[in-house]
Structure formats: structure tokens, C-alpha cells
Design a protein around this motif. Structure first.
Motif, PDB file in Angstrom:
ATOM      1  N   ARG A  68       0.829  -1.211   0.000  1.00 55.14           N
ATOM      2  CA  ARG A  68       0.000   0.000   0.000  1.00 55.14           C
ATOM      3  C   ARG A  68       0.862   1.260   0.000  1.00 55.14           C
ATOM      4  NH1 ARG A  68      -3.316  -1.408   3.853  1.00 55.14           N
ATOM      5  NH2 ARG A  68      -4.669  -2.400   2.318  1.00 55.14           N
ATOM      6  N   THR A  69       1.888   1.300   0.851  1.00 57.18           N
ATOM      7  CA  THR A  69       2.720   2.499   0.901  1.00 57.18           C
ATOM      8  C   THR A  69       3.572   2.623  -0.363  1.00 57.18           C
ATOM      9  OG1 THR A  69       4.381   1.265   2.177  1.00 57.18           O
ATOM     10  CG2 THR A  69       2.812   2.593   3.404  1.00 57.18           C
ATOM     11  N   ARG A  70       4.033   1.514  -0.907  1.00 53.41           N
ATOM     12  CA  ARG A  70       4.822   1.561  -2.134  1.00 53.41           C
ATOM     13  C   ARG A  70       3.975   2.114  -3.283  1.00 53.41           C
ATOM     14  NH1 ARG A  70       9.216  -1.112  -4.744  1.00 53.41           N
ATOM     15  NH2 ARG A  70       9.267  -0.226  -6.843  1.00 53.41           N
ATOM     16  N   TYR A  71       2.754   1.627  -3.415  1.00 56.56           N
ATOM     17  CA  TYR A  71       1.845   2.087  -4.464  1.00 56.56           C
ATOM     18  C   TYR A  71       1.504   3.560  -4.253  1.00 56.56           C
ATOM     19  CZ  TYR A  71      -1.956   1.517  -7.889  1.00 56.56           C
ATOM     20  OH  TYR A  71      -2.773   1.612  -8.981  1.00 56.56           O
ATOM     21  N   ASP A  72       1.229   3.919  -3.009  1.00 55.04           N
ATOM     22  CA  ASP A  72       0.845   5.287  -2.656  1.00 55.04           C
ATOM     23  C   ASP A  72       1.949   6.271  -3.023  1.00 55.04           C
ATOM     24  OD1 ASP A  72      -0.929   7.158  -1.601  1.00 55.04           O
ATOM     25  OD2 ASP A  72      -0.262   6.886   0.455  1.00 55.04           O
ATOM     26  N   ARG A  73       3.181   5.953  -2.656  1.00 58.81           N
ATOM     27  CA  ARG A  73       4.303   6.846  -2.918  1.00 58.81           C
ATOM     28  C   ARG A  73       4.594   6.960  -4.417  1.00 58.81           C
ATOM     29  NH1 ARG A  73       8.532   7.579   0.658  1.00 58.81           N
ATOM     30  NH2 ARG A  73       9.989   6.549  -0.787  1.00 58.81           N
ATOM     31  N   THR A  74       4.502   5.843  -5.126  1.00 55.23           N
ATOM     32  CA  THR A  74       4.776   5.876  -6.560  1.00 55.23           C
ATOM     33  C   THR A  74       3.731   6.694  -7.305  1.00 55.23           C
ATOM     34  OG1 THR A  74       5.792   3.678  -6.399  1.00 55.23           O
ATOM     35  CG2 THR A  74       5.205   4.458  -8.595  1.00 55.23           C
ATOM     36  N   LEU A  75       2.477   6.496  -6.945  1.00 55.42           N
ATOM     37  CA  LEU A  75       1.406   7.249  -7.594  1.00 55.42           C
ATOM     38  C   LEU A  75       1.529   8.735  -7.282  1.00 55.42           C
ATOM     39  CD1 LEU A  75      -1.036   7.047  -9.403  1.00 55.42           C
ATOM     40  CD2 LEU A  75      -2.452   6.557  -7.413  1.00 55.42           C
ATOM     41  N   ARG A  76       1.908   9.066  -6.052  1.00 53.10           N
ATOM     42  CA  ARG A  76       2.099  10.473  -5.685  1.00 53.10           C
ATOM     43  C   ARG A  76       3.194  11.103  -6.547  1.00 53.10           C
ATOM     44  NH1 ARG A  76       1.613  14.378  -1.609  1.00 53.10           N
ATOM     45  NH2 ARG A  76       3.503  15.599  -1.269  1.00 53.10           N
ATOM     46  N   TYR A  77       4.279  10.366  -6.777  1.00 49.10           N
ATOM     47  CA  TYR A  77       5.354  10.934  -7.596  1.00 49.10           C
ATOM     48  C   TYR A  77       4.865  11.248  -9.009  1.00 49.10           C
ATOM     49  CZ  TYR A  77       9.368  11.557 -10.502  1.00 49.10           C
ATOM     50  OH  TYR A  77      10.243  12.093 -11.431  1.00 49.10           O
ATOM     51  N   PHE A  78       4.195  10.299  -9.644  1.00 50.63           N
ATOM     52  CA  PHE A  78       3.725  10.539 -11.009  1.00 50.63           C
ATOM     53  C   PHE A  78       2.706  11.681 -11.053  1.00 50.63           C
ATOM     54  CE2 PHE A  78       5.653   6.433 -11.990  1.00 50.63           C
ATOM     55  CZ  PHE A  78       6.175   6.690 -13.245  1.00 50.63           C
ATOM     56  N   ALA A  79       1.876  11.786 -10.030  1.00 53.39           N
ATOM     57  CA  ALA A  79       0.927  12.893  -9.975  1.00 53.39           C
ATOM     58  C   ALA A  79       1.653  14.227  -9.807  1.00 53.39           C
ATOM     59  CB  ALA A  79      -0.064  12.680  -8.830  1.00 53.39           C
ATOM     60  N   LEU A  80       2.729  14.230  -9.032  1.00 54.36           N
ATOM     61  CA  LEU A  80       3.522  15.456  -8.892  1.00 54.36           C
ATOM     62  C   LEU A  80       4.079  15.902 -10.239  1.00 54.36           C
ATOM     63  CD1 LEU A  80       5.498  14.832  -5.578  1.00 54.36           C
ATOM     64  CD2 LEU A  80       4.034  16.800  -6.042  1.00 54.36           C
ATOM     65  N   VAL A  81       4.582  14.967 -11.015  1.00 55.54           N
ATOM     66  CA  VAL A  81       5.126  15.302 -12.330  1.00 55.54           C
ATOM     67  C   VAL A  81       4.055  15.960 -13.199  1.00 55.54           C
ATOM     68  CG1 VAL A  81       6.056  14.360 -14.477  1.00 55.54           C
ATOM     69  CG2 VAL A  81       6.904  13.532 -12.264  1.00 55.54           C
ATOM     70  N   ALA A  82       2.849  15.424 -13.173  1.00 58.08           N
ATOM     71  CA  ALA A  82       1.775  15.955 -14.019  1.00 58.08           C
ATOM     72  C   ALA A  82       1.183  17.248 -13.471  1.00 58.08           C
ATOM     73  CB  ALA A  82       0.675  14.906 -14.174  1.00 58.08           C
ATOM     74  N   PHE A  83       1.001  17.331 -12.157  1.00 64.66           N
ATOM     75  CA  PHE A  83       0.207  18.417 -11.572  1.00 64.66           C
ATOM     76  C   PHE A  83       0.923  19.266 -10.531  1.00 64.66           C
ATOM     77  CE2 PHE A  83      -2.896  14.844 -12.298  1.00 64.66           C
ATOM     78  CZ  PHE A  83      -3.497  15.388 -13.420  1.00 64.66           C
ATOM     79  N   GLY A  84       2.006  18.774  -9.944  1.00 67.46           N
ATOM     80  CA  GLY A  84       2.622  19.453  -8.814  1.00 67.46           C
ATOM     81  C   GLY A  84       3.321  20.740  -9.197  1.00 67.46           C
ATOM     82  N   SER A  85       3.646  21.531  -8.196  1.00 65.32           N
ATOM     83  CA  SER A  85       4.399  22.760  -8.432  1.00 65.32           C
ATOM     84  C   SER A  85       5.810  22.420  -8.877  1.00 65.32           C
ATOM     85  CB  SER A  85       4.458  23.606  -7.158  1.00 65.32           C
ATOM     86  OG  SER A  85       5.279  22.979  -6.181  1.00 65.32           O
ATOM     87  N   THR A  86       6.466  23.356  -9.533  1.00 68.82           N
ATOM     88  CA  THR A  86       7.812  23.088 -10.041  1.00 68.82           C
ATOM     89  C   THR A  86       8.798  22.849  -8.902  1.00 68.82           C
ATOM     90  OG1 THR A  86       8.205  25.486 -10.179  1.00 68.82           O
ATOM     91  CG2 THR A  86       7.456  24.358 -12.181  1.00 68.82           C
ATOM     92  N   ARG A  87       8.634  23.566  -7.787  1.00 71.05           N
ATOM     93  CA  ARG A  87       9.553  23.373  -6.670  1.00 71.05           C
ATOM     94  C   ARG A  87       9.383  21.983  -6.055  1.00 71.05           C
ATOM     95  NH1 ARG A  87      11.797  27.309  -3.278  1.00 71.05           N
ATOM     96  NH2 ARG A  87      10.206  28.821  -3.970  1.00 71.05           N
ATOM     97  N   ALA A  88       8.136  21.610  -5.749  1.00 77.08           N
ATOM     98  CA  ALA A  88       7.874  20.317  -5.109  1.00 77.08           C
ATOM     99  C   ALA A  88       8.266  19.164  -6.021  1.00 77.08           C
ATOM    100  CB  ALA A  88       6.400  20.215  -4.728  1.00 77.08           C
ATOM    101  N   THR A  89       7.982  19.292  -7.312  1.00 79.52           N
ATOM    102  CA  THR A  89       8.283  18.210  -8.238  1.00 79.52           C
ATOM    103  C   THR A  89       9.781  18.088  -8.471  1.00 79.52           C
ATOM    104  OG1 THR A  89       6.157  18.612  -9.320  1.00 79.52           O
ATOM    105  CG2 THR A  89       7.743  17.245 -10.496  1.00 79.52           C
ATOM    106  N   SER A  90      10.477  19.199  -8.558  1.00 82.03           N
ATOM    107  CA  SER A  90      11.931  19.167  -8.718  1.00 82.03           C
ATOM    108  C   SER A  90      12.588  18.498  -7.517  1.00 82.03           C
ATOM    109  CB  SER A  90      12.488  20.584  -8.896  1.00 82.03           C
ATOM    110  OG  SER A  90      11.984  21.178 -10.072  1.00 82.03           O
ATOM    111  N   LYS A  91      12.091  18.791  -6.325  1.00 79.14           N
ATOM    112  CA  LYS A  91      12.610  18.151  -5.122  1.00 79.14           C
ATOM    113  C   LYS A  91      12.347  16.650  -5.158  1.00 79.14           C
ATOM    114  CE  LYS A  91      14.075  17.510  -0.895  1.00 79.14           C
ATOM    115  NZ  LYS A  91      15.538  17.483  -0.605  1.00 79.14           N
ATOM    116  N   ALA A  92      11.140  16.259  -5.578  1.00 82.06           N
ATOM    117  CA  ALA A  92      10.797  14.840  -5.659  1.00 82.06           C
ATOM    118  C   ALA A  92      11.683  14.122  -6.672  1.00 82.06           C
ATOM    119  CB  ALA A  92       9.326  14.678  -6.027  1.00 82.06           C
ATOM    120  N   ALA A  93      11.916  14.752  -7.822  1.00 84.37           N
ATOM    121  CA  ALA A  93      12.760  14.138  -8.850  1.00 84.37           C
ATOM    122  C   ALA A  93      14.188  13.964  -8.346  1.00 84.37           C
ATOM    123  CB  ALA A  93      12.743  14.989 -10.117  1.00 84.37           C
TER     124      ALA A  93
END
Length: 365
Positions: A68-93
């Protein structure tokens, strides 16, 4: 003014429009409820046919210990790429490079070394995700994009590739190019026993769904079975055979109108979409909620990944954390030790908690 999903849950605006923005094809496709459900499940299932990738997945056992946590974190990352702010997504990447630095080892079938930061591995993950999201949108959503919009979609896919270690120049810019890529990859894929077991496990949405009241157990069972059928129905038959998956053709046909109607109904209410997303990935809701609810960002601007790296001080993913990655390789290949989980621990503030049962982590440097 903040909107709320529930009275006590304010929806905070993003800092900016991210890398795409409201006029992008990415926002249109990825915000439809097919995308982060069937589309994403299809992506994580299909990618396991890559021997190097499934070796890394099997080595950590994360999808077994804490699916559950693995799926949750992975989906959050892909959503950040599509929708997140540039600062938050750059940090995630950036932090994801450190996370992937521990996914190294020797692939048991070939004896070759694997590295989750390898550009070819990252390209496989990236294209599998973007293709699956679009395929689910076309099959169970509004239908095929216009030629102009599809061209824009693949151009935006190349922009998103700049957030990973792969080369954006390697991203196909057309449907034909994507088909050629998968045709080239097909001889390299393998339906090993581990791959088949992992794919079957990931097709069981029950292990991914957030806890719900016992009274909803029958509904969870139905959702799980329908998602499995719908996802398998999107896979070509050669791929199903390789994965050891069998499904009557009648189910392929019958599930399509059911899913189209179901997703169209859910799409009538943005809050219902968020409620459904919360069952699959609670950590993704804060990323998607401002988009679905129309919460304006603090600054209505978009940036390119290069502009974001310059503004926030990050390196290109392919060049990031080289010293740390070298330490990880030395631990694994020279000293025979387990790789450090320090990157994973650092990522919790960005991608969400990993709190779940699992083996001890190695934190030394």
C-alpha cells in the motif's frame, strides 16, 4: 481562499502551475479518472516484464511487505510530475535519484548488473506510464485524441522525461514511434516466474486500497475484480501470454462499456473523483485536489525543468548525487553489503511515509 474536501481538510493551492498547466493535454488526460486507476495499474503491472526492473523490485520485497505504501508513494510521484508545483516536483525528482540508488544488484537470469537509475530502465518506466495513461483514457474515457493533441501529449511526455535520468531525445513523439519502441523492447522482456508472480500480485488492487469500513467489503471485492479485468483487457495478447494471464475475450468486450459508464459517472463530481482516489492513494489527493477543484495557484506560471533546476539549485537527474551513487555501488558490488536506505528515509517528507511492516533498513553511509 482555500477550498475544502471536507470541512477540516483545507485544499492548499500549489505554488505554481508546474510544468504543464491548465491548457495542457497532460492535465486533460491525467485528470480523467481512468488515469490514476486502470492506467496506472496497467503501467506498474506491465513494467515488471523488464528483467532488470523486476529483479530490483523482488530484491527489496517492498510490494510484498508494504504494497500500500509503495503504491501510494509511486502514484504520488507521477501525480507530482503531471500536476505538482515546479519546486515540489523538482525536489521529488532529485530525491528519487537517491531512492533509486539502492535499487542496484545482479539480475539472476542474465548475471548482468542492474541499476534503477540506468537511463534505459528509466525510459522504460516513463514510457510505460505515459502510454498506459493515454491508452486507458482512450479505451475507457472520452476516446482518442486528435492528431494535434496527441502530438502535444508526446511532446509533454518528453518534457516530463527531463525529470528522470533518461534522455528526453529518446522519447518518441508519435503513436508510431511508441509502437516501434515497444517492438524493440519486446525481445528484451521476459515472463519469468518472478515477473508473473509480481504482475499477478499488482493486479490485486485489494492490497493497494486504503482501509475502509467492513460494510464496504463487498464493494471493495467488486472494485478489485473489475479493475483487474479492465486492466488485463488493455494488454495485448502476446503480453498476457508472457505474463501467464488468461481472460476470456467476452470479458474484454463486456468490461469496456461498464468502465466507460462508471468513469463518466464518477467524472460528474470532482469530489467523488477525489474520494475514489483517496481509496487508492491518500498521499496523492493533496497533489490532485487543487487541479480538480479549480484552486488557483499562488503564481499562475509554468516553468521548464531546466528553468526549475536553475531557480531551485538542482542538478540534472542523470548527473545528480554521483558521489552517493558511487558509495552505494561500493557497498553492494565491492563489499557485499546491503545498500543504504538513507535516500528512502529522506524521501518520506516528499513522497509520503513508508510506515508498514517490513525488514530492517540499512542507514549507514
Amino acid at each position: 481562499m482555500a477550498l475544502t474536501l471536507r470541512k477540516r481538510e483545507p485544499v492548499a493551492p500549489h505554488e505554481d502551475h508546474g510544468f504543464f498547466g491548465p491548457d495542457s493535454v497532460t492535465w486533460r488526460v491525467w485528470s480523467y479518472p481512468t488515469s490514476l486507476t486502470v492506467g496506472f495499474q496497467r503501467a506498474v503491472v506491465i513494467e515488471e516484464l523488464d528483467p532488470a526492473l523486476v529483479a530490483a523490485v523482488d530484491a527489496t520485497k517492498d510490494i510484498r511487505y508494504r504494497p500500500r505504501t509503495r503504491y501510494d508513494r509511486t502514484l504520488r510521484y507521477f501525480a507530482l510530475v503531471a500536476f505538482g508545483s515546479t519546486r515540489a516536483t523538482s525536489k521529488a525528482a532529485d530525491v528519487l535519484v537517491k531512492v533509486h540508488s539502492k535499487a542496484i544488484g545482479t539480475e539472476p537470469l542474465s548475471g548482468n548488473r542492474y541499476d534503477a537509475n540506468d537511463p534505459h530502465s528509466q525510459l522504460w518506466i516513463h514510457l510505460t506510464a505515459w502510454h498506459s495513461i493515454l491508452y486507458a483514457y482512450e479505451r475507457y474515457g472520452p476516446g482518442r485524441l486528435s492528431p494535434q493533441d496527441e502530438a502535444r501529449y508526446w511532446e509533454e511526455c518528453a518534457i516530463a522525461a527531463e525529470l528522470q535520468t533518461c534522455d528526453p531525445a529518446d522519447v518518441p513523439r508519435s503513436r508510431e514511434g511508441i509502437r516501434e519502441y515497444f517492438a524493440q523492447m519486446r525481445p528484451r522482456l521476459a515472463g519469468s516466474e518472478v515477473a508473473q508472480s509480481t504482475m499477478d500480485h499488482l493486479l490485486n488492487a485489494e492490497v493497494m486500497l486504503a482501509p475502509t469500513p467492513r460494510v464496504l467489503a463487498p464493494a471493495r471485492w467488486v472494485v478489485n475484480k473489475v479493475l483487474r479485468v479492465a486492466t488485463i483487457a488493455t494488454m495485448p495478447h502476446w503480453m498476457r501470454k508472457m505474463a501467464g494471464l488468461r481472460q476470456p475475450r467476452a470479458l474484454d468486450v463486456l468490461v469496456r462499456p461498464l468502465m466507460r459508464l462508471s468513469f463518466a459517472t464518477v467524472h460528474l463530481s470532482r469530489r467523488l473523483e477525489l474520494l475514489a482516489l483517496g481509496l487508492l492513494s491518500p498521499a496523492t489527493v493533496p497533489v490532485v485536489a487543487p487541479i480538480l477543484l479549480g484552486v488557483a495557484p499562488e503564481r499562475p506560471e509554468t516553468l521548464t525543468p531546466a528553468e526549475a533546476r536553475e531557480r531551485y539549485g538542482y542538478e540534472r537527474p542523470a548527473e545528480a548525487h554521483r558521489a552517493w551513487r558511487a558509495k552505494q555501488r561500493a557497498r553492494v558490488f565491492e563489499r557485499g553489503e546491503a545498500p543504504s536506505d538513507a535516500g528512502l528515509l529522506e524521501s518520506e517528507a516528499v513522497l509520503g511515509s513508508m510506515a508498514a511492516a517490513g525488514p530492517p533498513v540499512a542507514t549507514g553511509d
